[in-house]
Every structure is written in structure tokens, then in C-alpha cells.
Design a protein around this motif. Structure first.
Motif, PDB file in Angstrom:
ATOM      1  N   PHE A  48     -13.455  -5.270  17.358  1.00  0.00           N
ATOM      2  CA  PHE A  48     -13.438  -5.655  15.944  1.00  0.00           C
ATOM      3  C   PHE A  48     -12.982  -4.481  15.082  1.00  0.00           C
ATOM      4  N   SER A  49     -13.466  -3.299  15.388  1.00  0.00           N
ATOM      5  CA  SER A  49     -13.114  -2.089  14.647  1.00  0.00           C
ATOM      6  C   SER A  49     -11.604  -1.818  14.737  1.00  0.00           C
ATOM      7  N   TRP A  50     -11.052  -1.945  15.917  1.00  0.00           N
ATOM      8  CA  TRP A  50      -9.618  -1.739  16.124  1.00  0.00           C
ATOM      9  C   TRP A  50      -8.818  -2.764  15.318  1.00  0.00           C
ATOM     10  N   PHE A  51      -9.233  -4.026  15.388  1.00  0.00           N
ATOM     11  CA  PHE A  51      -8.558  -5.098  14.665  1.00  0.00           C
ATOM     12  C   PHE A  51      -8.680  -4.890  13.157  1.00  0.00           C
ATOM     13  N   PHE A  52      -9.872  -4.502  12.690  1.00  0.00           N
ATOM     14  CA  PHE A  52     -10.093  -4.262  11.264  1.00  0.00           C
ATOM     15  C   PHE A  52      -9.157  -3.186  10.733  1.00  0.00           C
ATOM     16  N   MET A  53      -8.955  -2.129  11.514  1.00  0.00           N
ATOM     17  CA  MET A  53      -8.080  -1.044  11.066  1.00  0.00           C
ATOM     18  C   MET A  53      -6.656  -1.558  10.833  1.00  0.00           C
ATOM     19  N   ARG A  54      -6.174  -2.403  11.697  1.00  0.00           N
ATOM     20  CA  ARG A  54      -4.809  -2.917  11.555  1.00  0.00           C
ATOM     21  C   ARG A  54      -4.692  -3.853  10.364  1.00  0.00           C
ATOM     22  N   VAL A  55      -5.636  -4.773  10.236  1.00  0.00           N
ATOM     23  CA  VAL A  55      -5.594  -5.751   9.151  1.00  0.00           C
ATOM     24  C   VAL A  55      -5.816  -5.059   7.804  1.00  0.00           C
ATOM     25  N   SER A  56      -6.808  -4.172   7.732  1.00  0.00           N
ATOM     26  CA  SER A  56      -7.083  -3.504   6.461  1.00  0.00           C
ATOM     27  C   SER A  56      -5.916  -2.607   6.050  1.00  0.00           C
ATOM     28  N   ALA A  57      -5.261  -1.960   7.001  1.00  0.00           N
ATOM     29  CA  ALA A  57      -4.107  -1.122   6.670  1.00  0.00           C
ATOM     30  C   ALA A  57      -2.985  -1.970   6.082  1.00  0.00           C
ATOM     31  N   LEU A  58      -2.737  -3.114   6.678  1.00  0.00           N
ATOM     32  CA  LEU A  58      -1.686  -4.001   6.175  1.00  0.00           C
ATOM     33  C   LEU A  58      -2.022  -4.508   4.773  1.00  0.00           C
ATOM     34  N   LEU A  59      -3.271  -4.935   4.570  1.00  0.00           N
ATOM     35  CA  LEU A  59      -3.682  -5.403   3.247  1.00  0.00           C
ATOM     36  C   LEU A  59      -3.639  -4.273   2.219  1.00  0.00           C
ATOM     37  N   LEU A  60      -4.085  -3.096   2.617  1.00  0.00           N
ATOM     38  CA  LEU A  60      -4.080  -1.964   1.689  1.00  0.00           C
ATOM     39  C   LEU A  60      -2.670  -1.573   1.262  1.00  0.00           C
ATOM     40  N   ILE A  61      -1.717  -1.677   2.162  1.00  0.00           N
ATOM     41  CA  ILE A  61      -0.327  -1.362   1.794  1.00  0.00           C
ATOM     42  C   ILE A  61       0.110  -2.239   0.622  1.00  0.00           C
ATOM     43  N   PHE A  62      -0.138  -3.543   0.732  1.00  0.00           N
ATOM     44  CA  PHE A  62       0.282  -4.456  -0.329  1.00  0.00           C
ATOM     45  C   PHE A  62      -0.543  -4.254  -1.603  1.00  0.00           C
ATOM     46  N   LEU A  63      -1.856  -4.103  -1.455  1.00  0.00           N
ATOM     47  CA  LEU A  63      -2.714  -3.912  -2.622  1.00  0.00           C
ATOM     48  C   LEU A  63      -2.360  -2.630  -3.380  1.00  0.00           C
ATOM     49  N   VAL A  64      -2.200  -1.542  -2.665  1.00  0.00           N
ATOM     50  CA  VAL A  64      -1.935  -0.260  -3.311  1.00  0.00           C
ATOM     51  C   VAL A  64      -0.524  -0.211  -3.901  1.00  0.00           C
ATOM     52  N   VAL A  65       0.452  -0.743  -3.195  1.00  0.00           N
ATOM     53  CA  VAL A  65       1.821  -0.748  -3.730  1.00  0.00           C
ATOM     54  C   VAL A  65       1.881  -1.589  -5.007  1.00  0.00           C
ATOM     55  N   PHE A  66       1.258  -2.765  -4.997  1.00  0.00           N
ATOM     56  CA  PHE A  66       1.245  -3.588  -6.208  1.00  0.00           C
ATOM     57  C   PHE A  66       0.510  -2.861  -7.337  1.00  0.00           C
ATOM     58  N   HIS A  67      -0.615  -2.229  -7.018  1.00  0.00           N
ATOM     59  CA  HIS A  67      -1.383  -1.476  -8.010  1.00  0.00           C
ATOM     60  C   HIS A  67      -0.514  -0.377  -8.639  1.00  0.00           C
ATOM     61  N   LEU A  68       0.162   0.388  -7.800  1.00  0.00           N
ATOM     62  CA  LEU A  68       1.014   1.463  -8.311  1.00  0.00           C
ATOM     63  C   LEU A  68       2.167   0.917  -9.158  1.00  0.00           C
ATOM     64  N   LEU A  69       2.830  -0.130  -8.680  1.00  0.00           N
ATOM     65  CA  LEU A  69       3.939  -0.705  -9.443  1.00  0.00           C
ATOM     66  C   LEU A  69       3.457  -1.261 -10.777  1.00  0.00           C
ATOM     67  N   TYR A  70       2.346  -1.957 -10.766  1.00  0.00           N
ATOM     68  CA  TYR A  70       1.822  -2.553 -11.994  1.00  0.00           C
ATOM     69  C   TYR A  70       1.398  -1.476 -12.988  1.00  0.00           C
ATOM     70  N   MET A  71       0.633  -0.511 -12.526  1.00  0.00           N
ATOM     71  CA  MET A  71       0.102   0.511 -13.431  1.00  0.00           C
ATOM     72  C   MET A  71       1.187   1.489 -13.899  1.00  0.00           C
ATOM     73  N   HIS A  72       2.165   1.800 -13.053  1.00  0.00           N
ATOM     74  CA  HIS A  72       3.147   2.826 -13.394  1.00  0.00           C
ATOM     75  C   HIS A  72       4.449   2.277 -13.967  1.00  0.00           C
ATOM     76  N   ILE A  73       4.772   1.029 -13.654  1.00  0.00           N
ATOM     77  CA  ILE A  73       6.033   0.474 -14.161  1.00  0.00           C
ATOM     78  C   ILE A  73       5.784  -0.566 -15.251  1.00  0.00           C
ATOM     79  N   VAL A  74       4.856  -1.488 -15.017  1.00  0.00           N
ATOM     80  CA  VAL A  74       4.601  -2.530 -16.009  1.00  0.00           C
ATOM     81  C   VAL A  74       3.855  -1.955 -17.209  1.00  0.00           C
ATOM     82  N   ILE A  75       2.711  -1.305 -16.968  1.00  0.00           N
ATOM     83  CA  ILE A  75       1.930  -0.741 -18.071  1.00  0.00           C
ATOM     84  C   ILE A  75       2.518   0.579 -18.540  1.00  0.00           C
ATOM     85  N   ARG A  76       3.085   1.350 -17.656  1.00  0.00           N
ATOM     86  CA  ARG A  76       3.652   2.675 -17.893  1.00  0.00           C
ATOM     87  C   ARG A  76       2.532   3.708 -17.961  1.00  0.00           C
ATOM     88  N   VAL A  77       2.748   4.803 -17.306  1.00  0.00           N
ATOM     89  CA  VAL A  77       1.752   5.865 -17.183  1.00  0.00           C
ATOM     90  C   VAL A  77       1.317   6.394 -18.548  1.00  0.00           C
TER      91      VAL A  77
END
Length: 129
Positions: free
Chosen positions: A17-46
Motif C-alpha cells: 500500500f505504501s509503495w502504491f500510495f507513493m506513486r499515486v500521490s506523486a502523480l496527483l501532487l504533480i497536477f495539484l502543484v502545477v495548477f496551484h503555481l499556474l493559478y497563483m503566479h499567472i492568473v492572480i499574478r505574484v
């Protein structure tokens, strides 16, 4: 003559489960963090990000969405990091007492950070300042 390792034998189900969680959470985090950065830095502007911007984001009409989004990102990032740190502790700390002590400190730190993060997000969503 056989030698025995000082590290405990790991149960298969939790480690799988731990091994599987690392893969799934990494994939989800990539999308969550990239969207967060794009939204906060491009849409709202720093240059427009202020304390009021964050408060409005969490307490506005879509406050429930942003709160859930940020709590999800917080949970996944902390648990992903803690799981990786747990692996490092198991790999490098051979003495059982030190191994257990470091894991307890790690879990306590993660728990405290989760409580502080969730409390902060929900406090602003409720409009308490």
C-alpha cells in the motif's frame, strides 16, 4: 551460521500500500502543484498576492473548493514526504530504539503540521480573522 538483521521484517500488505500510495500521490501532487503555481503566479499574478487575496480565496463563494483543494494538497504532500522519510529511516537507522524514536518524532511532526494547516485553512473559510 546465519546473521540476522536488526531491522524488523516488514509486513507485505502495508508496504505494498505504501509503495502504491507513493506513486499515486506523486502523480496527483504533480497536477495539484502545477495548477496551484499556474493559478497563483499567472492568473492572480505574484505582485497581487496579499494576505487579503488568500483570505478572500478561502472565504469567498468558492471558498469550500479552495479549502478542499489546499487541504488535499497539504495532506498528500505531508503524507508523501513522511512516507519517504520513513523509508529513509528504515534504510539507514539500524538500531530499533533509534528507528522507533525517529519515526515517532516524524509522525508527531506530520500530525502537528496537519493540524496547524487545516486549522489555518478552515479558520479563514469560516470568516474568523
Amino acid at each position: 551460521m546465519t546473521t540476522r538483521s536488526l531491522t524488523p521484517v516488514k509486513s507485505g500488505n502495508f508496504e505494498t500500500f505504501s509503495w502504491f500510495f507513493m506513486r499515486v500521490s506523486a502523480l496527483l501532487l504533480i497536477f495539484l502543484v502545477v495548477f496551484h503555481l499556474l493559478y497563483m503566479h499567472i492568473v492572480i499574478r505574484v505582485e497581487n498576492i496579499t494576505f487579503r487575496t488568500i483570505v478572500d480565496r478561502w472565504s469567498g463563494p468558492l471558498g469550500w473548493f479552495w479549502s478542499l483543494y489546499d487541504i488535499t494538497m497539504l495532506f498528500l504532500a505531508l503524507l508523501h514526504g513522511a512516507n519517504g522519510a520513513r523509508w529513509v529511516i528504515d534504510d539507514y537507522i539500524r538500531r530499533p530504539a533509534w528507528n522507533t524514536t525517529l519515526k515517532v518524532v516524524l509522525y508527531l511532526f506530520v500530525f502537528i503540521m496537519l493540524i496547524i494547516g487545516i486549522q489555518t485553512i478552515l479558520r479563514f473559510q469560516a470568516g474568523v480573522m
